[in-house]
Motif scaffolding. Structure first.
Motif, short mmCIF file in Angstrom:
data_model
loop_
_atom_site.label_atom_id
_atom_site.label_comp_id
_atom_site.label_asym_id
_atom_site.label_seq_id
_atom_site.Cartn_x
_atom_site.Cartn_y
_atom_site.Cartn_z
N HIS A 24 -4.52 82.63 32.76
CA HIS A 24 -3.69 83.83 32.90
C HIS A 24 -3.20 84.33 31.55
O HIS A 24 -3.04 83.54 30.61
CB HIS A 24 -2.46 83.53 33.76
CG HIS A 24 -2.76 83.30 35.20
ND1 HIS A 24 -3.22 82.09 35.68
CD2 HIS A 24 -2.67 84.12 36.27
CE1 HIS A 24 -3.39 82.18 36.99
NE2 HIS A 24 -3.07 83.41 37.37
N GLY A 25 -2.95 85.63 31.49
CA GLY A 25 -2.30 86.25 30.34
C GLY A 25 -1.31 87.28 30.86
O GLY A 25 -1.51 87.84 31.94
N TRP A 26 -0.23 87.51 30.10
CA TRP A 26 0.80 88.46 30.52
C TRP A 26 1.19 89.38 29.37
O TRP A 26 1.08 89.00 28.21
CB TRP A 26 2.06 87.72 31.00
CG TRP A 26 1.87 86.98 32.28
CD1 TRP A 26 2.01 87.47 33.54
CD2 TRP A 26 1.50 85.61 32.42
NE1 TRP A 26 1.74 86.49 34.46
CE2 TRP A 26 1.42 85.33 33.79
CE3 TRP A 26 1.19 84.59 31.52
CZ2 TRP A 26 1.08 84.08 34.30
CZ3 TRP A 26 0.85 83.33 32.02
CH2 TRP A 26 0.80 83.09 33.40
N MET A 27 1.64 90.57 29.73
CA MET A 27 2.20 91.51 28.76
C MET A 27 3.44 92.14 29.40
O MET A 27 3.37 92.64 30.52
CB MET A 27 1.17 92.60 28.41
CG MET A 27 1.71 93.67 27.49
SD MET A 27 0.48 94.87 26.90
CE MET A 27 -0.45 95.28 28.35
N TYR A 28 4.54 92.12 28.65
CA TYR A 28 5.82 92.60 29.19
C TYR A 28 6.25 93.91 28.53
O TYR A 28 5.92 94.16 27.37
CB TYR A 28 6.90 91.53 28.98
CG TYR A 28 6.63 90.29 29.79
CD1 TYR A 28 7.14 90.16 31.08
CD2 TYR A 28 5.84 89.27 29.28
CE1 TYR A 28 6.86 89.04 31.84
CE2 TYR A 28 5.55 88.14 30.03
CZ TYR A 28 6.07 88.03 31.30
OH TYR A 28 5.78 86.92 32.07
N GLY A 29 6.98 94.71 29.28
CA GLY A 29 7.47 95.98 28.76
C GLY A 29 8.20 96.74 29.84
O GLY A 29 8.83 96.15 30.71
N ASP A 30 8.10 98.07 29.78
CA ASP A 30 8.74 98.95 30.75
C ASP A 30 7.74 99.93 31.33
O ASP A 30 6.90 100.48 30.61
CB ASP A 30 9.87 99.76 30.09
CG ASP A 30 11.08 98.90 29.79
OD1 ASP A 30 11.64 98.32 30.73
OD2 ASP A 30 11.47 98.80 28.61
N ALA A 31 7.86 100.14 32.64
CA ALA A 31 7.08 101.18 33.32
C ALA A 31 7.98 102.41 33.39
O ALA A 31 9.12 102.33 33.84
CB ALA A 31 6.70 100.72 34.72
N GLN A 32 7.47 103.54 32.90
CA GLN A 32 8.27 104.76 32.89
C GLN A 32 7.74 105.78 33.90
O GLN A 32 6.63 105.63 34.40
CB GLN A 32 8.33 105.35 31.48
CG GLN A 32 6.99 105.72 30.90
CD GLN A 32 7.11 106.23 29.47
OE1 GLN A 32 8.02 105.88 28.74
NE2 GLN A 32 6.17 107.07 29.08
N THR A 33 8.54 106.80 34.17
CA THR A 33 8.18 107.78 35.20
C THR A 33 7.45 108.99 34.66
O THR A 33 7.30 109.99 35.35
CB THR A 33 9.43 108.24 35.97
OG1 THR A 33 10.38 108.75 35.03
CG2 THR A 33 10.04 107.11 36.76
N SER A 34 6.97 108.90 33.42
CA SER A 34 6.15 109.99 32.86
C SER A 34 4.92 109.37 32.22
O SER A 34 4.97 108.23 31.76
CB SER A 34 6.94 110.80 31.84
OG SER A 34 7.39 109.97 30.80
N ALA A 35 3.84 110.11 32.21
CA ALA A 35 2.58 109.63 31.62
C ALA A 35 2.41 110.24 30.24
O ALA A 35 2.56 111.45 30.07
CB ALA A 35 1.41 110.02 32.51
N CYS A 36 2.10 109.39 29.25
CA CYS A 36 1.90 109.87 27.88
C CYS A 36 0.66 109.22 27.29
O CYS A 36 0.52 108.00 27.32
CB CYS A 36 3.10 109.52 27.00
SG CYS A 36 4.65 110.26 27.55
N GLY A 37 -0.22 110.04 26.75
CA GLY A 37 -1.42 109.53 26.08
C GLY A 37 -2.63 109.50 27.00
O GLY A 37 -2.50 109.41 28.22
N ASN A 38 -3.80 109.58 26.37
CA ASN A 38 -5.06 109.60 27.11
C ASN A 38 -5.89 108.35 26.90
O ASN A 38 -7.01 108.25 27.38
CB ASN A 38 -5.89 110.83 26.70
CG ASN A 38 -5.18 112.12 27.04
OD1 ASN A 38 -4.63 112.25 28.12
ND2 ASN A 38 -5.16 113.05 26.09
N GLY A 39 -5.37 107.39 26.14
CA GLY A 39 -6.12 106.17 25.86
C GLY A 39 -6.01 105.19 27.01
O GLY A 39 -5.17 105.31 27.90
N GLY A 40 -6.89 104.19 26.99
CA GLY A 40 -6.85 103.13 27.99
C GLY A 40 -7.28 103.63 29.36
O GLY A 40 -7.99 104.61 29.50
N PHE A 41 -6.81 102.91 30.37
CA PHE A 41 -7.14 103.28 31.75
C PHE A 41 -6.05 102.74 32.66
O PHE A 41 -5.12 102.08 32.22
CB PHE A 41 -8.53 102.75 32.14
CG PHE A 41 -8.66 101.25 32.13
CD1 PHE A 41 -8.59 100.52 33.31
CD2 PHE A 41 -8.87 100.56 30.94
CE1 PHE A 41 -8.70 99.14 33.30
CE2 PHE A 41 -8.99 99.17 30.93
CZ PHE A 41 -8.91 98.46 32.11
#
Length: 195
Positions: free
Chosen positions: A135-152
């Motif tokens: 397993h691997g984990w990454m921590y942070g915050d989920a926000q209610t707006s979308a920013c950026g076009n990178g990743g998926f």
């Protein structure tokens, strides 16, 4: 060594290939026809193993090493949702954008703009003689707006701890260092070396 991925998700295939440059990485769909795998486990680990076992059996080749990833995002204010249902949070036929907007709406319904959250990646490996899962984990915050076009996936709404930009805005090299999947892959690569 040839690693067969038990996924045809283009985002995952691209990310895993970039992180496993020392190996020939092939999505199983290049070897056999895609088929439905019922992910009915209760954890990321169970679902990763279900996928890896199913593809290993379908390939009918004892010399292959099959790798499967099951991953998702868990949001604290939603009691850990969507968790193992991240890929189908907005329904079976939903795409990444549908899931992203449903999750942002679910957080908004709690009358907040963001919530602590984390990504989990479980990576399973199946060979003729053994099974492993890390397993691997990454921590942070989920926000209610979308920013950026990178990743998926949910990347445009997730801000990792220590950053002020979403994964959708961050450079790929930074994301590689932070990624839950890269952390799990670094562990699974240690196992691959001893196979």
């Amino acid at each position: 060594m040839k690693l067969v991925l038990a996924t045809s998700n283009k985002g995952k295939v691209r990310e895993i290939k970039a992180l496993c440059e020392d190996y020939e990485v092939i999505p199983y769909s290049e070897l056999i026809d895609e088929f439905e795998i019922v992910e009915d486990g209760d954890t990321f680990k169970e679902n990763a193993l279900i996928k890896a076992r199913a593809v290993f059996k379908a390939l009918d080749d004892e010399d292959v090493v099959v790798m499967a990833d099951d991953s998702g995002i868990s949001v604290d204010i939603l009691d850990g949702e969507p968790g193992i249902y991240s890929a189908r949070y907005a329904g079976q036929e939903a795409d990444d954008k549908d899931n992203l907007y449903k999750l942002m709406d679910s957080i908004k319904e709690k009358r907040v703009n963001s919530s602590p959250a984390h990504y989990t990646a479980a990576i399973a490996l199946v060979t003729k003689n053994s099974e492993y899962c890390v397993h691997g984990w990454m921590y942070g915050d989920a926000q209610t707006s979308a920013c950026g076009n990178g990743g998926f996936g949910y990347d445009p709404m997730f801000v990792p701890i220590g950053y002020d930009k979403t994964l959708g805005e961050l450079d790929d090299e930074i994301k590689k260092k932070l990624s839950h999947r890269s952390k799990a892959l670094s562990l699974i690569k240690k196992i691959i070396k001893i196979l």
